[in-house]
Design an enzyme around this catalytic site. Structure first.
Site, mmCIF file in Angstrom:
data_model
loop_
_atom_site.group_PDB
_atom_site.id
_atom_site.type_symbol
_atom_site.label_atom_id
_atom_site.label_comp_id
_atom_site.label_asym_id
_atom_site.label_seq_id
_atom_site.Cartn_x
_atom_site.Cartn_y
_atom_site.Cartn_z
ATOM 1 N N SER A 145 0.844 -1.194 0.000
ATOM 2 C CA SER A 145 0.000 0.000 0.000
ATOM 3 C C SER A 145 0.883 1.249 0.000
ATOM 4 C CB SER A 145 -0.949 -0.066 1.195
ATOM 5 O OG SER A 145 -1.984 0.854 1.041
ATOM 6 N N ASP A 199 -8.753 -5.113 -5.592
ATOM 7 C CA ASP A 199 -8.274 -3.946 -4.850
ATOM 8 C C ASP A 199 -8.786 -2.676 -5.532
ATOM 9 O OD1 ASP A 199 -7.033 -2.050 -3.389
ATOM 10 O OD2 ASP A 199 -4.994 -2.819 -3.669
ATOM 11 N N HIS A 258 -7.222 -5.661 -1.258
ATOM 12 C CA HIS A 258 -5.984 -4.998 -0.851
ATOM 13 C C HIS A 258 -5.107 -5.948 -0.028
ATOM 14 C CE1 HIS A 258 -3.872 -1.199 -0.742
ATOM 15 N NE2 HIS A 258 -3.932 -1.062 0.566
#
Ligand SMILES: *[C@@H]1O[C@H](CO)[C@@H](O)[C@H](O)[C@H]1NC(C)=O
Ligand SMILES: *[C@@H]1O[C@H](CO)[C@@H](O)[C@H](O)[C@H]1NC(C)=O
Ligand SMILES: *[C@@H]1O[C@H](CO)[C@@H](O)[C@H](O)[C@H]1NC(C)=O
Length: 715
Positions: free
Chosen positions: A547, A628, A660
Site C-alpha cells: 500500500s 483492490d 488490498h
C-alpha cells in the site's frame, strides 16, 4: 511444523518455538478476543484453524473458568460458530450466529452443559452480534444488507437480466465491491428472557432514515450500542458525499422501524466519529470524535453526551483535550456500574495500551496502565476492578491476561498458541528529519549470533497513517520474514513521519510530504542500523512494503537509495500518484495531496514514483490483486510493464480473488512462497556479490544518500 520444543508452558497447547515458517503461522489456531460473562465467572472465545491438507477451516468455542483458572474447555467444536454475545440473563447462556448456510441463524448454548438450541432463523445473511438484557427481555442486534424498501436482502433474490451498473454521482465502488442500491442496516429483535419466544419481531431500526450503519468497508459492532430502550448508531453524514467526506454522526434511536430522520445526537460539522457507548445506567454516551472532516487519521477526542429523556443530547463535552493528551484512542468503554469513569485503548509508541480516565473531575488526564505488548481488547471481569485483556506480540499470537487494578500489574491467564523467545525482538530510536526522534523495531532470526553477518529485510508499513506495533499478524509478520531467509534475515521495521502512536504532529506532518519526511526518516534509520549493528550485511539488503509501503518502495526504486537493496517487493502499491483519483475514498488523496485532483493537480505530481521510473534498476517483485479498488490493479501492471521494458529482473503475482489484502490461506501461502523465493535468490551471498561487482558498495551508496538526503528530496 519446523519447531524446536523447549517445553510446555503453563497451559496446554502453547508451544515455545525457536523459529516460525509461514505454513505454521497460516495454519496455527486464530483466537478471537475473550469475552467474560456479566458476573465475571466465565469467559469465552472462538478459535479457528485452517488445514492445507484438507483445505478446510475448523473451529471451536472455548471456555475459561475465571474463578479456577481452568482454561481449556471446549464447549462446541464447530466451524460455523460466528459472532458471539452473552445473553446477559444468567451466567451461562451464550448467543451465537450460525452461518452454515446463506441464511444465518441465531443459536444459544449453555456454556456449562454445552447443549445448543436454535433461537431464530433470519431471512438472509447477517453478521455482528450484540445483546442487552433488561426487564423487557433480551434485545439482540445484528447487521446485514437492506434493500431500498428496508428489508433484509434475501439470498434467493432472482438475478437481474443484465449486469449493468449506472451511476450519476461519485463513489461507485468501495474496497472490494461495487455500490448497489442496497445499504448496510442495523436490525434486531426482542426475545423473552428464556430466549424461547420472540416478543418484538425482527426490525430494521434504520428504516426510512437514509443512513447506513455499520460503516463500510469494515463494519464493526463498535458502530452501535444498546441500552434498555434506546440504540445508538454511528453513520456517515447523509447529506455529504461519502467519497470526499469522512464526517459521521451518532444517532440515538428507538427500537422501532419508525424513527424520524435527520436528528443526529452530535451534528456539529465534525469529522469521523466512532465507538459510541452507553454508560451502564443509559444516561450518557461516550464516543470518539475527530474534528477535521476529510481526514481519516485525525486525532480522536473523547466526548461525553448527557442524554435527555427524548434521546437528545442535553450537553456534550470533550473529556480529553487533544493538546494535553497527545494520543488518539481507538476505543472507549465505561467502568461497570459507574457513569464517571472511562477506559480507553489506543496506540502508544509501537504498542496498544489501555488508559483510565476519571471524568468526574474536569481536566484529569488519562492514566496509562501497566500492560504487556499490545492489547487488542479489554473487558471488565464482573464488577471488579480487574480487566480481561486479549493481547499479542511480535513474539506471540493472541494470549489472555488478567489486569489487576490494585497492583497495576498483569498475570497470565492463557498463553498463546505460538510463542517465540522474547529475545527475538529489540527496539531502537534515532534522530530523523526535523530532529525528531524516530522509533523502530528489530527482529532477529533464529539462533541469532551478533558476531555473524545477516541479510537485512527492511519492511515499510502502509497507511501511511499507521504503525508497526508489537503485535501478531498472519500477514506481514516480521518474525516470519526473519526466519524464512537463506540464513534468516535481520528485520527492521521503522515508524517514520506519518506513523500513529507518536503524537498528532508526527502523524499530520506527512500531509503533502509523502516522498520527503518519511523517506528521509527511512534513509536515516537505515543509516543508523548500518552504523550501529555490525551484524547487518549491507551487501545483502532487501526492502518490501504494501500500500503506502509499496508507494515508498516504488519511490525508493527511482532514487539512489534503490541501489543499496538487492531486491524490492511492492504489494498493492502506487505507481503513479495521479491515479490515486481512481480510488474510492477521494477524501484520502484530497487530504494527503492538498486538495482535489482537479483543483490541486500539482499536489499529485509532487512525489510521484512514475516521474523517476527511468532510474528503476533493482530486481523487483510486484503483487497486485484484482479486487483492490483502493489501489486499482493497473498500478501493479504498469510498474511491471516498465520493469520488463527496462530489463530489470521482475515478477508479477496476481490474485483474481483477493482485495488490498491476501486473506485466503492457500493464496497467502503462495504469496509467501513466491516472495521469499525471489528475495532469497537476490540476497543469497553468490548472487548478491555478483550484482555488486563494478559498482559502489551498498554501504558507500547509503552513506552518500544519507549525507545528501535533505537536499535530494527538495528538488
Ligand atoms: C448450524 O446450523 C446447522 C443447520 O441448521 C446445524 O446443522 C449445525 O449443527 C449448527 N451448528 C451449530 C454449532 O450450532
Ligand atoms: C465532493 O464531490 C462532489 C462531486 O464530485 C463535488 O461537487 C464537491 O465539490 C466535492 N467536495 C469536496 C469537499 O471536495
Ligand atoms: C477540549 O476542551 C478544552 C476545555 O476543556 C478546550 O480548551 C480544548 O480546545 C478542547 N479540545 C478539543 C480538541 O476539542
Amino acid at each position: 511444523m519446523r519447531i524446536v520444543l523447549f517445553g510446555l508452558i503453563a497451559s496446554y497447547g502453547a508451544l515455545l518455538v525457536s523459529a516460525i515458517n509461514y505454513d505454521d503461522v497460516i495454519q496455527a489456531p486464530r483466537r478471537s478476543e475473550a469475552t467474560p460473562n456479566k458476573d465475571g465467572t466465565v469467559a469465552v472465545y472462538t478459535e479457528t484453524s485452517y488445514s492445507f491438507s484438507t483445505k478446510t477451516w475448523s473451529g471451536s468455542l472455548k471456555k475459561i473458568t475465571l474463578s479456577t483458572g481452568d482454561t481449556n474447555t471446549v464447549i462446541a467444536n464447530a466451524a460455523d460458530v460466528g459472532d458471539i454475545a452473552w445473553a446477559g440473563t444468567d451466567d451461562s447462556s451464550l448467543l451465537y450466529l450460525n452461518s452454515s448456510s446463506s441464511y444465518t441463524s441465531l443459536w444459544s448454548v449453555d456454556v456449562n452443559s454445552g447443549s445448543t438450541s436454535k433461537v431464530y432463523d433470519f431471512s438472509g445473511s447477517v453478521s455482528l452480534l450484540k445483546s442487552h438484557a433488561s426487564s423487557q427481555g433480551v434485545r439482540v442486534v445484528t447487521s446485514g444488507w437492506a434493500t431500498p424498501d428496508g428489508e433484509l436482502l434475501s439470498p434467493d433474490a432472482p438475478p437481474k437480466a443484465d449486469t449493468g451498473l449506472l451511476y450519476d454521482s461519485v463513489f461507485v465502488r468501495h474496497w472490494d465491491y461495487w455500490l448497489s442500491e442496497n445499504r448496510k442496516a442495523v436490525f434486531g429483535l426482542l426475545l423473552s428472557s428464556d430466549l424461547k419466544t420472540v416478543k418484538e419481531p425482527f426490525t430494521n431500526y434504520l428504516k426510512g432514515l437514509g443512513i447506513e450503519s455499520p460503516i463500510m468497508p469494515f463494519p464493526s459492532d463498535s458502530d452501535f450500542d444498546l441500552s434498555d430502550d434506546k440504540l445508538v448508531v454511528n453513520a456517515k453524514a447523509p447529506e455529504l458525499s461519502p467519497a470526499n467526506n469522512t464526517a459521521t454522526y451518532f444517532y440515538v434511536l428507538d427500537y422501532s422501524d419508525s424513527n424520524t430522520p435527520d436528528k443526529p445526537l452530535n451534528k456539529a460539522g465534525l469529522g469521523a466519529c466512532s465507538s459510541p457507548v452507553f454508560s451502564p445506567d443509559g444516561s450518557k454516551i461516550a464516543g470518539l470524535v475527530m474534528s477535521e472532516n476529510g481526514y481519516e487519521s485525525d486525532q480522536n477526542i473523547v466526548y461525553v453526551y448527557e442524554l435527555s429523556a427524548d434521546g437528545r443530547a442535553s450537553s456534550s463535552a470533550n473529556v480529553t483535550d487533544g493538546r494535553a493528551f497527545d494520543r488518539s484512542p481507538s476505543s472507549v468503554m465505561w467502568a461497570p456500574d459507574r457513569a464517571d469513569y472511562l477506559f480507553l485503548t489506543g496506540e502508544d509508541i509501537g504498542r496498544e495500551v489501555v488508559w483510565t480516565l476519571d471524568i468526574s473531575t474536569p481536566g484529569r488526564a488519562p492514566v496509562m496502565l501497566s500492560t504487556s505488548h499490545s492489547v487488542s481488547s479489554a473487558a471488565f471481569v464482573g464488577s471488579s476492578s480487574k480487566l480481561l485483556l486479549s493481547s499479542s506480540a511480535i513474539v506471540k499470537s493472541t494470549y489472555f491476561e488478567i489486569y489487576n487494578h490494585d497492583s497495576d500489574s498483569t498475570s497470565l491467564l492463557l498463553e498463546a498458541e505460538t510463542v517465540l523467545p522474547e529475545s527475538r525482538v529489540g527496539e531502537f530510536w534515532f534522530t530523523g528529519t526535523r530532529d525528531v526522534k524516530v522509533h523502530g523495531f528489530i527482529v532477529y532470526p533464529e539462533n541469532f549470533d551478533p558476531k555473524k553477518k545477516y541479510p537485512l529485510a527492511f519492511l515499510i508499513h502502509g497507511g501511511p497513517q499507521s504503525a508497526w506495533t508489537d503485535s501478531w499478524s498472519t500477514r506481514w509478520n516480521p518474525a516470519v520474514w526473519a526466519d524464512n531467509g537463506p540464513d534468516g534475515y535481520v528485520v527492521v521495521t521503522i515508524n517514520p513521519t506519518g506513523s500513529t502512536g507518536y503524537g498528532k504532529d508526527f502523524t499530520d506532518k506527512i500531509q503533502n510530504n509523502w516522498g520527503s519526511y518519511p523517506y528521509i526518516d527511512l534513509v536515516l534509520g537505515l543509516e543508523y542500523c548500518y552504523k550501529s549493528f555490525d551484524f547487518i550485511d549491507t551487501e545483502r539488503m532487501i526492502a518490501a512494503g504494501a500500500s503506502y509501503g509499496g508507494y515508498m518502495i516504488n519511490w525508493i526504486q527511482g532514487s539512489a537509495l534503490g541501489r543499496v537493496f538487492k531486491a524490492l517487493v511492492t504489494h498493492d502499491g502506487v505507481f503513479s500518484t495521479l491515479n490515486q483519483y481512481a480510488s474510492e475514498e477521494l477524501y484520502f488523496p484530497a487530504h494527503d495531496f492538498g486538495g482535489s485532483f482537479v483543483k490541486n493537480t500539482r499536489g499529485y505530481y509532487k512525489y510521484n514514483p512514475m516521474s523517476r521510473m527511468y532510474h528503476w534498476a533493482t530486481p523487483h517483485f510486484i503483487v497486485h490483486n484484482a479486487l483492490d479498488y483502493r489501489l486499482p490493479e493497473s498500478e501493479g501492471i504498469l510498474a511491471f510493464n516498465v520493469l520488463q521494458e527496462l530489463g530489470v529482473p521482475s515478477k508479477l503475482l496476481h490474485f483474481p480473488d483477493e482485495n488490498h489484502w491476501v486473506l485466503k490461506p492457500d493464496n497467502s501461502r503462495r504469496w509467501h512462497k513466491e516472495i521469499f523465493e525471489f528475495i532469497n535468490t537476490f540476497s543469497s551471498p553468490s548472487v548478491a556479490s555478483k550484482r555488486s561487482e563494478d559498482r559502489k558498495s551498498a554501504a558507500q551508496i547509503l552513506e552518500e544518500v544519507a549525507a545528501n538526503v535533505e537536499g535530494e528530496i527538495y528538488f
